[in-house]
Design a protein around this motif. Structure first.
Motif, PDB file in Angstrom:
ATOM      1  N   TRP A 203      89.471  14.159 122.905  1.00  0.00           N
ATOM      2  CA  TRP A 203      88.861  13.520 121.741  1.00  0.00           C
ATOM      3  C   TRP A 203      87.344  13.601 121.837  1.00  0.00           C
ATOM      4  N   GLU A 204      86.711  13.886 120.710  1.00  0.00           N
ATOM      5  CA  GLU A 204      85.252  13.881 120.622  1.00  0.00           C
ATOM      6  C   GLU A 204      84.753  12.678 119.840  1.00  0.00           C
ATOM      7  N   ALA A 205      85.609  12.109 119.001  1.00  0.00           N
ATOM      8  CA  ALA A 205      85.247  10.938 118.207  1.00  0.00           C
ATOM      9  C   ALA A 205      86.393   9.939 118.288  1.00  0.00           C
ATOM     10  N   ASP A 206      86.170   8.762 117.770  1.00  0.00           N
ATOM     11  CA  ASP A 206      87.153   7.687 117.863  1.00  0.00           C
ATOM     12  C   ASP A 206      88.523   8.152 117.362  1.00  0.00           C
ATOM     13  N   PRO A 207      89.546   8.136 118.221  1.00  0.00           N
ATOM     14  CA  PRO A 207      90.863   8.638 117.823  1.00  0.00           C
ATOM     15  C   PRO A 207      91.606   7.738 116.843  1.00  0.00           C
ATOM     16  N   GLU A 208      91.070   6.557 116.538  1.00  0.00           N
ATOM     17  CA  GLU A 208      91.782   5.666 115.614  1.00  0.00           C
ATOM     18  C   GLU A 208      91.934   6.303 114.235  1.00  0.00           C
ATOM     19  N   PHE A 209      91.015   7.197 113.863  1.00  0.00           N
ATOM     20  CA  PHE A 209      91.100   7.843 112.558  1.00  0.00           C
ATOM     21  C   PHE A 209      92.313   8.765 112.470  1.00  0.00           C
ATOM     22  N   ALA A 210      92.822   9.199 113.615  1.00  0.00           N
ATOM     23  CA  ALA A 210      93.887  10.199 113.632  1.00  0.00           C
ATOM     24  C   ALA A 210      95.269   9.613 113.383  1.00  0.00           C
ATOM     25  N   VAL A 211      95.421   8.305 113.578  1.00  0.00           N
ATOM     26  CA  VAL A 211      96.751   7.692 113.544  1.00  0.00           C
ATOM     27  C   VAL A 211      97.408   7.838 112.177  1.00  0.00           C
ATOM     28  N   GLY A 212      96.688   7.536 111.116  1.00  0.00           N
ATOM     29  CA  GLY A 212      97.280   7.599 109.784  1.00  0.00           C
ATOM     30  C   GLY A 212      96.905   8.831 108.997  1.00  0.00           C
ATOM     31  N   CYS A 213      96.259   9.785 109.646  1.00  0.00           N
ATOM     32  CA  CYS A 213      95.789  10.989 108.944  1.00  0.00           C
ATOM     33  C   CYS A 213      96.874  12.063 108.990  1.00  0.00           C
ATOM     34  N   GLU A 214      97.561  12.258 107.875  1.00  0.00           N
ATOM     35  CA  GLU A 214      98.693  13.178 107.843  1.00  0.00           C
ATOM     36  C   GLU A 214      98.236  14.630 107.681  1.00  0.00           C
ATOM     37  N   ILE A 215      98.929  15.524 108.362  1.00  0.00           N
ATOM     38  CA  ILE A 215      98.689  16.962 108.225  1.00  0.00           C
ATOM     39  C   ILE A 215      99.704  17.505 107.229  1.00  0.00           C
ATOM     40  N   THR A 216      99.222  18.041 106.119  1.00  0.00           N
ATOM     41  CA  THR A 216     100.119  18.513 105.063  1.00  0.00           C
ATOM     42  C   THR A 216     100.177  20.031 104.955  1.00  0.00           C
ATOM     43  N   GLU A 217      99.266  20.732 105.610  1.00  0.00           N
ATOM     44  CA  GLU A 217      99.295  22.196 105.607  1.00  0.00           C
ATOM     45  C   GLU A 217      99.416  22.696 107.038  1.00  0.00           C
ATOM     46  N   VAL A 218     100.424  23.539 107.262  1.00  0.00           N
ATOM     47  CA  VAL A 218     100.695  24.042 108.614  1.00  0.00           C
ATOM     48  C   VAL A 218      99.861  25.298 108.851  1.00  0.00           C
ATOM     49  N   ALA A 219      98.568  25.111 108.905  1.00  0.00           N
ATOM     50  CA  ALA A 219      97.637  26.214 109.139  1.00  0.00           C
ATOM     51  C   ALA A 219      96.293  25.604 109.511  1.00  0.00           C
ATOM     52  N   LEU A 220      95.427  26.433 110.092  1.00  0.00           N
ATOM     53  CA  LEU A 220      94.085  25.995 110.427  1.00  0.00           C
ATOM     54  C   LEU A 220      93.088  26.862 109.671  1.00  0.00           C
ATOM     55  N   ASN A 221      91.845  26.417 109.630  1.00  0.00           N
ATOM     56  CA  ASN A 221      90.836  27.135 108.860  1.00  0.00           C
ATOM     57  C   ASN A 221      89.510  27.148 109.602  1.00  0.00           C
ATOM     58  N   ARG A 222      88.819  28.290 109.520  1.00  0.00           N
ATOM     59  CA  ARG A 222      87.435  28.367 109.987  1.00  0.00           C
ATOM     60  C   ARG A 222      86.544  28.313 108.750  1.00  0.00           C
ATOM     61  N   PRO A 223      85.705  27.296 108.627  1.00  0.00           N
ATOM     62  CA  PRO A 223      84.999  27.045 107.363  1.00  0.00           C
ATOM     63  C   PRO A 223      83.676  27.787 107.206  1.00  0.00           C
ATOM     64  N   GLY A 224      83.603  29.014 107.721  1.00  0.00           N
ATOM     65  CA  GLY A 224      82.343  29.742 107.666  1.00  0.00           C
ATOM     66  C   GLY A 224      81.796  29.912 106.259  1.00  0.00           C
ATOM     67  N   LEU A 225      82.640  30.393 105.332  1.00  0.00           N
ATOM     68  CA  LEU A 225      82.178  30.590 103.954  1.00  0.00           C
ATOM     69  C   LEU A 225      81.799  29.269 103.298  1.00  0.00           C
ATOM     70  N   ALA A 226      82.583  28.232 103.567  1.00  0.00           N
ATOM     71  CA  ALA A 226      82.282  26.926 102.973  1.00  0.00           C
ATOM     72  C   ALA A 226      80.945  26.395 103.475  1.00  0.00           C
ATOM     73  N   LEU A 227      80.663  26.587 104.748  1.00  0.00           N
ATOM     74  CA  LEU A 227      79.387  26.132 105.298  1.00  0.00           C
ATOM     75  C   LEU A 227      78.219  26.923 104.711  1.00  0.00           C
ATOM     76  N   ALA A 228      78.507  28.160 104.304  1.00  0.00           N
ATOM     77  CA  ALA A 228      77.463  28.986 103.683  1.00  0.00           C
ATOM     78  C   ALA A 228      77.277  28.649 102.209  1.00  0.00           C
ATOM     79  N   GLY A 229      78.130  27.764 101.684  1.00  0.00           N
ATOM     80  CA  GLY A 229      77.960  27.312 100.311  1.00  0.00           C
ATOM     81  C   GLY A 229      79.033  27.747  99.339  1.00  0.00           C
ATOM     82  N   PHE A 230      79.972  28.617  99.768  1.00  0.00           N
ATOM     83  CA  PHE A 230      81.033  29.078  98.867  1.00  0.00           C
ATOM     84  C   PHE A 230      82.256  28.197  99.077  1.00  0.00           C
ATOM     85  N   LEU A 231      82.455  27.233  98.181  1.00  0.00           N
ATOM     86  CA  LEU A 231      83.493  26.217  98.353  1.00  0.00           C
ATOM     87  C   LEU A 231      84.684  26.390  97.409  1.00  0.00           C
TER      88      LEU A 231
END
Length: 216
Positions: free
Chosen positions: A27-55
């Motif tokens: 953990w890098e941040a408080d894990p309490e946020f993870a308890v109720g945070c549901e994962i609805t997409e079975v995939a991961l993403n690298r947000p390079g384009l989004a960080l560059a402004g293309f959202l």
């Protein structure tokens, strides 16, 4: 008659617990946020384009992985702009820092503000994403519990079904004496993986145990 298999609902906390050792997660941040945070997409993403402004097509429902490219790019921006770019991602399910990097201060502050769980993996980015995708697929595979005993016979799972007391465990024991292996006694969990193959397993409490009437 078997009912339609359930697709398990998993949270970021479930993902962390399942991947803590194989994915080398901390953990890098408080894990309490993870308890109720549901994962609805079975995939991961690298947000390079989004960080560059293309959202426009940003996959905001996926766990976001910040690797060398993303962090190098963010590090090249003025402090205010890098904070703004990261904030633009919004409230994603979780953020994972790869290669053992600690989350910089602005990531931790925004994660706290937006209640985003932040993890760190010691794996390189590509390896982590491949392994994490397989783990997510396994965690969310449709599964059902059936009343039956399963034995592995020559590499194939054989499910013995029948009414209670009919002798399923006794048949399984006879097969075990002939060199075959017990998979599950009395209750078997059947899981359908992403390739369409059905796997059998035991309920945790009965794993590697069986009950024989009259013997215990």
């Amino acid at each position: 008659m078997w009912r339609i298999p359930d697709t398990p609902r998993i949270t970021v906390a479930d993902f962390f617990e399942a991947g803590r050792v194989p994915l080398q997660l901390d953990w890098e941040a408080d894990p309490e946020f993870a308890v109720g945070c549901e994962i609805t997409e079975v995939a991961l993403n690298r947000p390079g384009l989004a960080l560059a402004g293309f959202l426009r097509y940003f996959a905001n429902l996926r766990i976001q992985v910040l690797g060398l490219a993303e962090m190098t790019y963010l590090g090249s921006l003025p402090a205010a702009e890098r904070t703004s770019r990261f904030r633009a991602l919004g409230r994603v399910p979780a953020v994972v820092m790869s290669r053992g990097r600690h989350a910089p201060g602005y990531v931790r502050r925004l994660a706290e503000e937006l209640r985003i769980p932040v993890m760190r993996t010691h794996l390189v980015t590509g390896h982590f994403m491949n392994a994490a995708t397989v783990l997510l697929q396994n965690l969310t595979s449709p599964r059902i519990r059936v009343s039956g005993t399963m034995v592995e016979v020559n590499g194939v799972g054989v499910l013995l079904e029948g009414e209670p007391g009919i002798g399923k465990s006794e048949i399984a024991l006879a097969l075990i004496k002939r060199g075959h292996s017990l998979v599950a006694d009395d209750t078997t969990v059947l899981t359908l993986d992403s390739t369409g193959v059905v796997h059998g397993g035991a309920v945790g409490i009965t794993r590697e145990h069986m009950e024989i009437r009259g013997l215990g």
